[in-house]
Design a protein around this motif. Sequence first.
Motif, PDB file in Angstrom:
ATOM      1  N   CYS A 220      -8.774  32.363-124.204  1.00 23.81           N
ATOM      2  CA  CYS A 220      -9.679  31.208-124.171  1.00 23.81           C
ATOM      3  C   CYS A 220      -9.264  30.373-122.968  1.00 23.81           C
ATOM      4  O   CYS A 220      -8.129  30.467-122.498  1.00 23.81           O
ATOM      5  N   PRO A 236     -23.000  21.922-122.268  1.00 20.28           N
ATOM      6  CA  PRO A 236     -23.641  21.005-123.214  1.00 20.28           C
ATOM      7  C   PRO A 236     -22.631  20.358-124.170  1.00 20.28           C
ATOM      8  O   PRO A 236     -21.489  20.792-124.263  1.00 20.28           O
ATOM      9  N   LYS A 237     -23.111  19.343-124.867  1.00 21.27           N
ATOM     10  CA  LYS A 237     -22.215  18.566-125.738  1.00 21.27           C
ATOM     11  C   LYS A 237     -21.730  19.369-126.944  1.00 21.27           C
ATOM     12  O   LYS A 237     -20.774  18.985-127.601  1.00 21.27           O
ATOM     13  N   ASN A 238     -22.425  20.468-127.251  1.00 18.92           N
ATOM     14  CA  ASN A 238     -21.976  21.296-128.377  1.00 18.92           C
ATOM     15  C   ASN A 238     -21.075  22.443-127.916  1.00 18.92           C
ATOM     16  O   ASN A 238     -20.777  23.346-128.687  1.00 18.92           O
ATOM     17  N   PRO A 240     -17.603  24.284-127.025  1.00 18.32           N
ATOM     18  CA  PRO A 240     -16.252  24.058-127.547  1.00 18.32           C
ATOM     19  C   PRO A 240     -15.316  23.467-126.499  1.00 18.32           C
ATOM     20  O   PRO A 240     -15.551  23.594-125.298  1.00 18.32           O
ATOM     21  N   VAL A 241     -14.259  22.840-126.971  1.00 18.05           N
ATOM     22  CA  VAL A 241     -13.269  22.269-126.058  1.00 18.05           C
ATOM     23  C   VAL A 241     -12.626  23.377-125.221  1.00 18.05           C
ATOM     24  O   VAL A 241     -12.538  23.263-124.000  1.00 18.05           O
ATOM     25  N   PHE A 242     -12.193  24.461-125.874  1.00 19.11           N
ATOM     26  CA  PHE A 242     -11.574  25.583-125.158  1.00 19.11           C
ATOM     27  C   PHE A 242     -12.433  26.818-125.405  1.00 19.11           C
ATOM     28  O   PHE A 242     -12.348  27.429-126.467  1.00 19.11           O
ATOM     29  N   PRO A 244     -13.974  30.480-125.580  1.00 18.76           N
ATOM     30  CA  PRO A 244     -13.503  31.862-125.517  1.00 18.76           C
ATOM     31  C   PRO A 244     -14.010  32.526-124.238  1.00 18.76           C
ATOM     32  O   PRO A 244     -15.076  32.183-123.726  1.00 18.76           O
ATOM     33  N   GLU A 391     -13.632  12.965-123.850  1.00 23.09           N
ATOM     34  CA  GLU A 391     -14.672  12.102-124.430  1.00 23.09           C
ATOM     35  C   GLU A 391     -14.295  10.634-124.235  1.00 23.09           C
ATOM     36  O   GLU A 391     -15.156   9.788-123.997  1.00 23.09           O
ATOM     37  N   VAL A 468      -0.748  27.460-126.345  1.00 26.95           N
ATOM     38  CA  VAL A 468      -1.777  27.421-127.381  1.00 26.95           C
ATOM     39  C   VAL A 468      -1.309  28.220-128.609  1.00 26.95           C
ATOM     40  O   VAL A 468      -2.118  28.712-129.373  1.00 26.95           O
TER      41      VAL A 468
ATOM     42  N   HIS B 137     -21.453  19.295-134.730  1.00 26.73           N
ATOM     43  CA  HIS B 137     -20.244  19.153-133.923  1.00 26.73           C
ATOM     44  C   HIS B 137     -20.652  19.031-132.463  1.00 26.73           C
ATOM     45  O   HIS B 137     -21.092  20.001-131.857  1.00 26.73           O
ATOM     46  N   SER B 138     -20.495  17.856-131.926  1.00 26.92           N
ATOM     47  CA  SER B 138     -21.019  17.573-130.594  1.00 26.92           C
ATOM     48  C   SER B 138     -20.206  16.451-129.965  1.00 26.92           C
ATOM     49  O   SER B 138     -19.754  15.541-130.673  1.00 26.92           O
ATOM     50  N   GLY B 139     -20.021  16.525-128.673  1.00 22.20           N
ATOM     51  CA  GLY B 139     -19.278  15.474-127.981  1.00 22.20           C
ATOM     52  C   GLY B 139     -17.903  15.301-128.605  1.00 22.20           C
ATOM     53  O   GLY B 139     -17.125  16.256-128.680  1.00 22.20           O
ATOM     54  N   PRO B 140     -17.583  14.101-129.107  1.00 21.06           N
ATOM     55  CA  PRO B 140     -16.231  13.865-129.630  1.00 21.06           C
ATOM     56  C   PRO B 140     -15.876  14.762-130.817  1.00 21.06           C
ATOM     57  O   PRO B 140     -14.704  14.959-131.104  1.00 21.06           O
ATOM     58  N   ARG B 142     -16.947  17.973-131.098  1.00 19.79           N
ATOM     59  CA  ARG B 142     -17.202  19.389-130.766  1.00 19.79           C
ATOM     60  C   ARG B 142     -16.060  20.258-131.297  1.00 19.79           C
ATOM     61  O   ARG B 142     -14.940  19.800-131.456  1.00 19.79           O
ATOM     62  N   ILE B 143     -16.364  21.537-131.539  1.00 17.65           N
ATOM     63  CA  ILE B 143     -15.329  22.425-132.055  1.00 17.65           C
ATOM     64  C   ILE B 143     -14.296  22.709-130.976  1.00 17.65           C
ATOM     65  O   ILE B 143     -14.560  22.550-129.786  1.00 17.65           O
ATOM     66  N   MET B 144     -13.108  23.141-131.396  1.00 15.19           N
ATOM     67  CA  MET B 144     -12.041  23.415-130.441  1.00 15.19           C
ATOM     68  C   MET B 144     -12.290  24.721-129.679  1.00 15.19           C
ATOM     69  O   MET B 144     -11.933  24.829-128.526  1.00 15.19           O
ATOM     70  N   GLY B 145     -12.883  25.717-130.350  1.00 16.48           N
ATOM     71  CA  GLY B 145     -13.103  26.997-129.666  1.00 16.48           C
ATOM     72  C   GLY B 145     -11.876  27.869-129.843  1.00 16.48           C
ATOM     73  O   GLY B 145     -11.802  28.677-130.760  1.00 16.48           O
ATOM     74  N   ALA B 146     -10.896  27.691-128.967  1.00 17.46           N
ATOM     75  CA  ALA B 146      -9.612  28.345-129.191  1.00 17.46           C
ATOM     76  C   ALA B 146      -9.003  27.707-130.426  1.00 17.46           C
ATOM     77  O   ALA B 146      -8.890  26.494-130.517  1.00 17.46           O
ATOM     78  N   HIS B 148      -5.823  26.954-131.787  1.00 15.93           N
ATOM     79  CA  HIS B 148      -4.438  27.006-131.334  1.00 15.93           C
ATOM     80  C   HIS B 148      -3.566  27.469-132.483  1.00 15.93           C
ATOM     81  O   HIS B 148      -3.871  27.272-133.653  1.00 15.93           O
ATOM     82  N   GLN B 194     -26.412  25.480-134.646  1.00 16.92           N
ATOM     83  CA  GLN B 194     -25.584  24.271-134.576  1.00 16.92           C
ATOM     84  C   GLN B 194     -25.325  23.704-135.969  1.00 16.92           C
ATOM     85  O   GLN B 194     -24.271  23.134-136.233  1.00 16.92           O
ATOM     86  N   TYR B 232     -30.045  19.925-126.878  1.00 18.25           N
ATOM     87  CA  TYR B 232     -28.629  20.097-126.477  1.00 18.25           C
ATOM     88  C   TYR B 232     -28.400  20.295-124.990  1.00 18.25           C
ATOM     89  O   TYR B 232     -27.329  19.954-124.498  1.00 18.25           O
ATOM     90  N   LEU B 233     -29.364  20.881-124.278  1.00 13.56           N
ATOM     91  CA  LEU B 233     -29.097  21.237-122.878  1.00 13.56           C
ATOM     92  C   LEU B 233     -30.290  20.848-122.016  1.00 13.56           C
ATOM     93  O   LEU B 233     -31.315  21.520-122.025  1.00 13.56           O
ATOM     94  N   VAL B 258     -26.714  31.361-124.517  1.00 12.61           N
ATOM     95  CA  VAL B 258     -25.585  30.421-124.556  1.00 12.61           C
ATOM     96  C   VAL B 258     -25.620  29.578-125.834  1.00 12.61           C
ATOM     97  O   VAL B 258     -24.587  29.089-126.272  1.00 12.61           O
ATOM     98  N   MET B 259     -26.784  29.411-126.436  1.00 16.07           N
ATOM     99  CA  MET B 259     -26.845  28.705-127.719  1.00 16.07           C
ATOM    100  C   MET B 259     -26.565  29.635-128.898  1.00 16.07           C
ATOM    101  O   MET B 259     -26.600  29.213-130.043  1.00 16.07           O
TER     102      MET B 259
END
Lengths: 608, 608
Positions: A220, A236-238, A240-242, A244, A391, A468, B137-140, B142-146, B148, B194, B232-233, B258-259
Motif C-alpha cells: 500500500c 476524491p474524498k472517499n 483511502p488514506v493509504f 492499496p 484533513e 506499517v 467514510h469521507s474526508g476526515p 475516510r478509510i485507512m486502506g492499508a 496497519h 460507498q 464524490y468526484l 475507481v468507484m
Amino acid sequence: MNDMSKLSPDQMVSTARFETTRWVDDLNAALAAKDALAASSLFATTSFWRDLIAFTWNLKTVENPEGIADMLTATLPHLDAVHFTIAQEPTEADGIITAWLSLETGHGRGEAVVRLREGKAWTFLTTLVELKGHEEHSGPTRIMGAEHGVVRGRKSWPERKADEAATLGITEQPYVLIIGGGQGGIALGARMRQLGVSHIVIDSHDRPGDQWRGRYKSLCLHDPVWYDHLPYLDFPKNWPVFAPKDKIGDWLEMYTKVMEVNYWSKTLACKAAFDEEAGHWSVTVIRDGKEITLHPTQLVLATGMSGKPNIPRIPGAETFLGEQHHSSKHPGPDAYAGKKVVVIGANNSAHDICAALWEAGADVTMVQRSSTHILRSDTMTEEVLGDLYSERALANGVTTRMADLTFASIPYKVMPEFHIPLYERIQRKDAAFYDALRKAGFMLDFGADGSGLFLKYLRRGSGYYIDVGASDLVIDGSIKLKSGVEIDCITQTGVRFADGSELPADLIVYATGYGSMNGWAADLISQDVADKVGKVWGLGSDTPKDPGPWEGEERNMWKPTQQQNLWFHGGNLHQSRHYSLYLALQLKARMEGIPTPVYGLQQVHHLS
Amino acid sequence: MNDMSKLSPDQMVSTARFETTRWVDDLNAALAAKDALAASSLFATTSFWRDLIAFTWNLKTVENPEGIADMLTATLPHLDAVHFTIAQEPTEADGIITAWLSLETGHGRGEAVVRLREGKAWTFLTTLVELKGHEEHSGPTRIMGAEHGVVRGRKSWPERKADEAATLGITEQPYVLIIGGGQGGIALGARMRQLGVSHIVIDSHDRPGDQWRGRYKSLCLHDPVWYDHLPYLDFPKNWPVFAPKDKIGDWLEMYTKVMEVNYWSKTLACKAAFDEEAGHWSVTVIRDGKEITLHPTQLVLATGMSGKPNIPRIPGAETFLGEQHHSSKHPGPDAYAGKKVVVIGANNSAHDICAALWEAGADVTMVQRSSTHILRSDTMTEEVLGDLYSERALANGVTTRMADLTFASIPYKVMPEFHIPLYERIQRKDAAFYDALRKAGFMLDFGADGSGLFLKYLRRGSGYYIDVGASDLVIDGSIKLKSGVEIDCITQTGVRFADGSELPADLIVYATGYGSMNGWAADLISQDVADKVGKVWGLGSDTPKDPGPWEGEERNMWKPTQQQNLWFHGGNLHQSRHYSLYLALQLKARMEGIPTPVYGLQQVHHLS
C-alpha cells in the motif's frame, strides 16, 4: 503589536505587513534598477534564495548576499518588469515574518514565499507558474469543448484523437519523448497535454498502473492520500488514506486516459542518441513487437528515481540451488508458504516483503547489514506531514498547492534545522517502540545528523522503513533478524555469515536497493553521456551515499543537465506532482522559442 | 436594518437572523410536542413543504397549512428528536428571508432551506443526507486502506475484489440490482459501494460509457460542466465546458472503475418477477452469452428517463425502399454524404443529427410537426444556470451541493413564477435570433405558460432544442425545413405530406422521442406491473404530454412506487448526481432494517 491589537482589523496594519511591504518595495526598486547589489543587501548574512525557474531557468538555491548578487548579476540582464506584490496577509511567529507574494515578470507569472528576520530575508522561494501567452486553460478559461456553430468538414473529438494516434511518432514527431510511464511520466504527460506540447510517454508494461500492480501483493502507499494528488485531479474524498497498490494502478490508468496523455504501452526503449546538428534525438523503440525510430527534440527519463536494481556481488551466489531475485522482481509471498526465505536488506521493501511472507506462512529472516531509520506511519502522518498534508491542514485552509510551496520554501540546507527537533520529539514519543526494536537487535538510526526520514529520502532515497506493522513482527521475533554480522558467502543451500553461522534458504530476496538514474542513460544512450551528466539524486550532504560537495538542489532532477535536451523526472507522488510543473514549463518555453538562459548549470562531481 | 448597519458585524443581529431564529425555535417546539397543527400554523396560506425522505421516506411536496398538517400528523408519530439549527447567516431580498438549516432526527442528519415571508414559511425544503450509524467514510472519516499491522491470512485489496467478483450474483445475491449502466446506474452504483450496499449494475454494452460513445458523432453535452459532476468526484478544472460524447464515455468508464462499482457489461436483462412471499426478485439475465438468475431484494430500472424509442405509425413506412431508423440508432452522418435525408422531429436529437448530416454533405430536411422551444446554449449557460452552476457561482461560494439544494428548494409548482420572467428577458435578449427562426418558418414556443426549458424538461422531457449551432443552419436554409404540414404517408421513395408535396429520401430518421419508462417494466416484468406503477416522469402540470392531476413531484422517480421493491432512477447528469443520494439512502435504510414508513405514496392516474 499589543497596542495595535485594540484597533479594528480594518484600521490595523500589522508589523508583519509593514515590514513585508517595505522589503518588497525595496526589492522591486532594486530589481527595476537592475541593481544586483542593492537587491542582495536585502538578504541576511546567512540567507537562501531558492529559485524554481523564475529567475534562473534552473532549480537553483543560492546562498548569502554574495551568492544572490552573483545570481542576479547574471540573470537581471535577461529579465524585464520583475514585480512582487503581497498575496496574503503576512504572519509573524518566533521573530520570523512569513509572507506569500505574487511574482510577475516580462514572460510569466509565479508565486513566492519570503521569511524575514530583523527586516532582512532569511529564505526566499521564487517560482514560475505560467508563461504569458501560454496560460493553461482551466476553471474560468477552460476550453468550450463543443465548438458551437456548425462547420463543414470539422472533425469530432474522437476523430482528432484517432488522427493524432495515427500520425504522432509516425509522420509527426513529438517534441518531447518521456521514457517511463509511472506516476512521474504520467503527471508530466498530463501537463504536456494541458500546455499543448506534443509528447509521447512510452512504457514497457501492458497498461498504465502496471508499475504498481506488478509489485508485491501487500503493498500500500506509505504516504497518505493528501500528499499524493496528481496534477489537475485530486483523489476524491472517499479515497483511502493509504491506497492499496492495485487501486493506485487503476487510478493511474484512468488518469492517463481522461487527461489524454499520449501513452504507448508495451513499448521498450532500445537506443537513443542526440544529433547535435539536427538538434534532436533518435530513439529506437520496439512498440508491440515493431521497431520504430522517434525523433523527439527533448528526451525525459522518468524511469523511476530509484534507477536500476542493485544486486551486491556475494561470493557463491551463482552456486545457490534455490531461487534468488531482486526485490523489484519479487512476485509476492503466495508460492513460499512453509519455505525458508532470507531477505537481504532492512529498508522499506525488505520489511514489506518479510511481513507478507510471514503472513503467508513462510519462515523468514531479515538480514540487516547496516542501520535503518524507522518511522511509524501514524507518527509520520501526524507529526511530519500533518501540518501540511492532512484533513487538519485542509480545515486550516492549507491547500495542496500551499503545502507544496511551503515545503519547497525551506531550503535543503536549512531543512535539518526544522527536522532535527521534530525527530527528537518523535524519539521521545515513540520511545517504547524504538527501545523494543533495539532490544530485538535491530540497528536503528535517525539519519547522520538526526534529521530523520525526509532528509534521508532527499539525500539518498533509501535507508528507512515507514512502519506499517512489520516492525512489530521483528520485535516479537516472527520475522527473524540477523543483524550486524557480515555475509561471508552464499552456499548451494543458503547464506553463510562471517561468524560461521549459516541460514538455510529456499529463496533469497535481494532487497538491496537501486543505483543512480544515470544508469538508465548509460544503457539507453551511452556510458559517455551517463558520465557527462553524472550522478542523479542527492544533495551533496556529505552523509552516507550522498557525497559532497554541497549541491543545494537534487542532482539533475527536473532541470537542465550537462547533456543538451536530456532531462530526469521522477520521485514520489508529491514530487511528481509538484516538480512536473517546472519541468513542463521549461520544455514548453523551449518549444515556443522563449529564451531560457540557464544560470548555474550544475557541475558533475560524481559519476554514479 | 439601517440603524443596525452602523453596528459592527459582531454586535449586529440582522432582522433576517432574528426572524429565522424565531421561526426555527417555534418549529422545533411544535415538532418536539408532536403538534402538527402548531407546526403547520408557521406556514403561509400559500406554502410548500418539499421533503426529500427526511420526514416522509418519500419525495413529496405538500401544500398549504392543511397539507402540511396532514403530512406531519402522519409522520410525527414515527419521528424522534427532530431539530433544526441555523447553518448559515440568513439573507433577505425582496421581502423574502432565505435561511439554510441543518436538520437532525433520531435516525439521521440532513439539510434544509426555508424561505420566510412576513414571518411565515413560504417554501421549505427538508432533505436527509446521512443515516446515523451508517455515515459515509469521507474526508476526515475516510478509510485507512492499508490496515496497519500484519495479520496472517488477511486478503489484499485485489484478492477481496476478486472474491467479490467470483461470488456476487453467483453464490451471494446482491441486495440491489440496477438495470442500466449509464450515468444514472453508475452514480447510484458508486453510492451503493460507498454505503456498503451489495449491488450489481448490469448493462448490455461492451463497456461503461458506450451509452454515450454509441450516439451520433457530433454529440457534445448540452449542459455545461458545472452542472454535470458525478457524486464524490468532480470533473477537473481543465475539463471542457461542453464535453464531447466520447470524452464523457471515457470519464464514466474510469469512474465506474475507481468507484469500484460492481458493473456487469455485455449483460442483458430478460425477465423479472417479484416473489412476494420470499420478498425478492427473480431476474434472468444473459451475461456474455450465459444465462444467470439473480435474486436481488431491490430492483432499480435506470434504463434512461427517456424510456423506449417511440416511432410513430405512419402509413406506408413498411413500403419504404430506403433506410429508416430511430434517432437512437442513428450511426452518424458519414455514410450519407450526397444522400437525401428526411429527419422527422424538431427537438434536440433532430437538430443535432440534421447539423451533422449537413456538415457531412447530405441534403437534409427537418420535418417539424409541432412547435419547439429553442434556447441558445450560451444564453442557457449564462442566464439560466449561471447563478448556480458556473465559475461565477463558484467564485461566489456556491458549491455544487448548495446549487443542487437551491434548485431543489423551489417547489415545482412555484418554479414557473421564477422562470416566466427569466424567459421573457431571454426573448428580449435574443429577439433577433428568434425573429430569424420564425421568418424561416420555424414554429417556436416557450412552453405552455412561457416557463421555458427546465419546466418543459421536468414536465415531459422533450419539446426543446438547446441551440449549439443548428438553428443558424435552419435560419439560412442549409437545413431545409418542412413545418406545419401533416405527414400523409411514406412512399417507396420518400415522405408525402397533406398538402400533396413529397420529399424524396434515401434515409428517414425518426427523431420522435421516447415513451414512458414503465415501458421497460412492461417488457421486463409484465404489463400488469407496468400498469400498476403507471406513467413515469412528469409533474401532472396539465400541459402537453403531461396530463393532470397535479402530482407535486416527478412521477415514480427516485421514490417508492406502487410495486413493492421496484424503483426508477435516471435523468440528466445533475439529477443522476443529486437524486441518487435519496434513492441510495432509501435502499440502505431498507437493507439495514430501519423503519421507512412512506407518507403519501403516489396514486396512478395514467398508464403511460
